[in-house]
Design an enzyme around this catalytic site. Structure first.
Site: not given
Length: 387
Positions: A117-118
């Site tokens: 996600d990052g």
């Protein structure tokens, strides 16, 4: 503004413009692709394999970060077949340094992410205005925002190039940081902003439409877009919001009050969060968990929904991806199945009488109708994804 791609509204599964955006290239197929990967040596092989496919097979112009190329250069010492092939395409790659490149959607047609996600949030942060469509492959830890599996990267890329993909528009936050002692402001495009106290209960003013609606006393405060609602805000007890819902989330972190609960506000709301003049100490503000800055009493951040959204390409449909992520990443509503009642106990239940048999039949019929309806929706989802 002329986009290289355009959303197409597809009616069918859901009568909602948020759930049926189809990705269609306006004129020519994408030519410039930005590839962003998680800084993890274990995915270098996948990274090189993808670059080879993009440059050699698809004949695309590929942009990568200088640090990623440097790590791949070190792999040459292994003398593997893959590293030898990378040496052949390395001169064709366009490189950039984070913080020095100013990307726009006119320079890049498509973003491909390898990581978690990052990585997706990092890729979107490279664009201060419009963001090109993002195809995110799950090679990180959680993967809630990265629904694609890398083993299918060839097929997924082909679906994108052939206009067979759907996407979700993820809103971002437009933030303006103003420090009381400075005359200048700082603008940011992020998904999540939170304030944290250092050593004492903090006093944080929440201002909406020029009125102070409350002064929070506690460890901190979160303002989030729907995409950010499944991160720190979820851990703080806030609701999870589907990215298609136009909203802002305001959630306290350990409030010293039994009545301060998270609230969901219209996306157009302008929120100003200020470290109160009566604050006992300084605080820290963090943007997407990366950029942290110290705040003094009187410093504030003005937040609203940004006009620049992030088109995230779906693996199936936006709703299927979201619920699959809840189940697979967060184990949402996972519970062992309750055992059936013993037959002797069931026979003694009042509902088993003849008088109640009609009601029981109606319940069974309703359950069957519900099952049929669910199957129809699932079938429609499959058809939507395969088109």
């Amino acid at each position: 503004m002329t986009l290289h791609w355009k959303p197409v509204f597809q009616r069918g599964l859901k009568d909602s413009k948020f759930d049926n955006h189809r990705l269609k290239w306006a004129e020519n197929l994408p030519q410039r692709v930005l590839v962003v990967r998680k800084p993890d040596p274990t995915i270098l092989t996948s990274f090189i394999e993808l670059l080879l496919h993009l440059v050699t097979d698809l004949q695309l112009e590929v942009f990568v970060e200088c640090s990623s190329v440097s790590e791949c250069e070190l792999c040459k010492e292994e003398a593997s077949a893959l590293s030898k092939q990378f040496a052949l395409i390395a001169p064709k790659l366009k490189t950039f340094v984070y913080g020095e490149a100013a990307f726009t959607d006119k320079m890049i047609d498509l973003i491909v992410c390898l990581g978690g996600d990052g990585t997706l949030l990092y890729a979107s942060s490279l664009f201060k205005a419009d963001v090109p469509p993002i195809l995110a492959f799950h090679l990180g830890s959680l993967g809630f925002l990265t629904p694609h599996r890398f083993e299918n990267y060839r097929q997924d890329l082909q679906s994108v190039l052939n206009n067979r993909s759907y996407f979700t528009m993820r809103s971002r936050l437009a933030c303006t940081l103003q420090k009381a002692a400075a005359a200048t402001t700082e603008n940011k495009q992020v998904n999540l902003v939170y304030w944290l106290a250092l050593f004492a209960t903090q006093h944080i003013d929440v201002i909406i439409e020029d009125q102070t609606v409350t002064t929070m006393q506690g460890d901190g405060l979160i303002v989030s877009s729907p995409t950010g609602s499944t991160a720190y805000a979820m851990a703080a007890g806030a609701n999870m919001i589907h990215p298609s819902v136009p909203a802002l989330l305001l959630a306290p972190i350990c409030p010293h009050s039994l009545s301060f609960r998270p609230v969901i506000l219209p996306a157009s709301t302008g929120i100003t969060v200020r470290l109160a003049e009566c604050a006992r100490s300084n605080a820290w503000v963090s943007f997407d968990g990366r950029d942290r800055q110290e705040l003094l009493p009187g410093d504030h951040v003005a937040i609203t929904t940004s006009e620049y959204m992030v088109p995230s390409i779906s693996a199936r449909s936006p709703l299927q991806d979201w619920f699959s992520g809840l189940a697979e990443c967060f184990h949402w509503n996972v519970r062992s199945l309750q055992k059936a009642l013993p037959s002797s106990t069931a026979a003694n239940q009042p509902a088993a009488s003849t008088a109640g048999s009609g009601s029981g039949s109606a319940v069974a019929a309703n359950a069957a109708d519900s099952s049929s309806s669910t199957a129809s929706v699932a079938s429609a989802d499959d058809n939507l994804a395969s088109n």
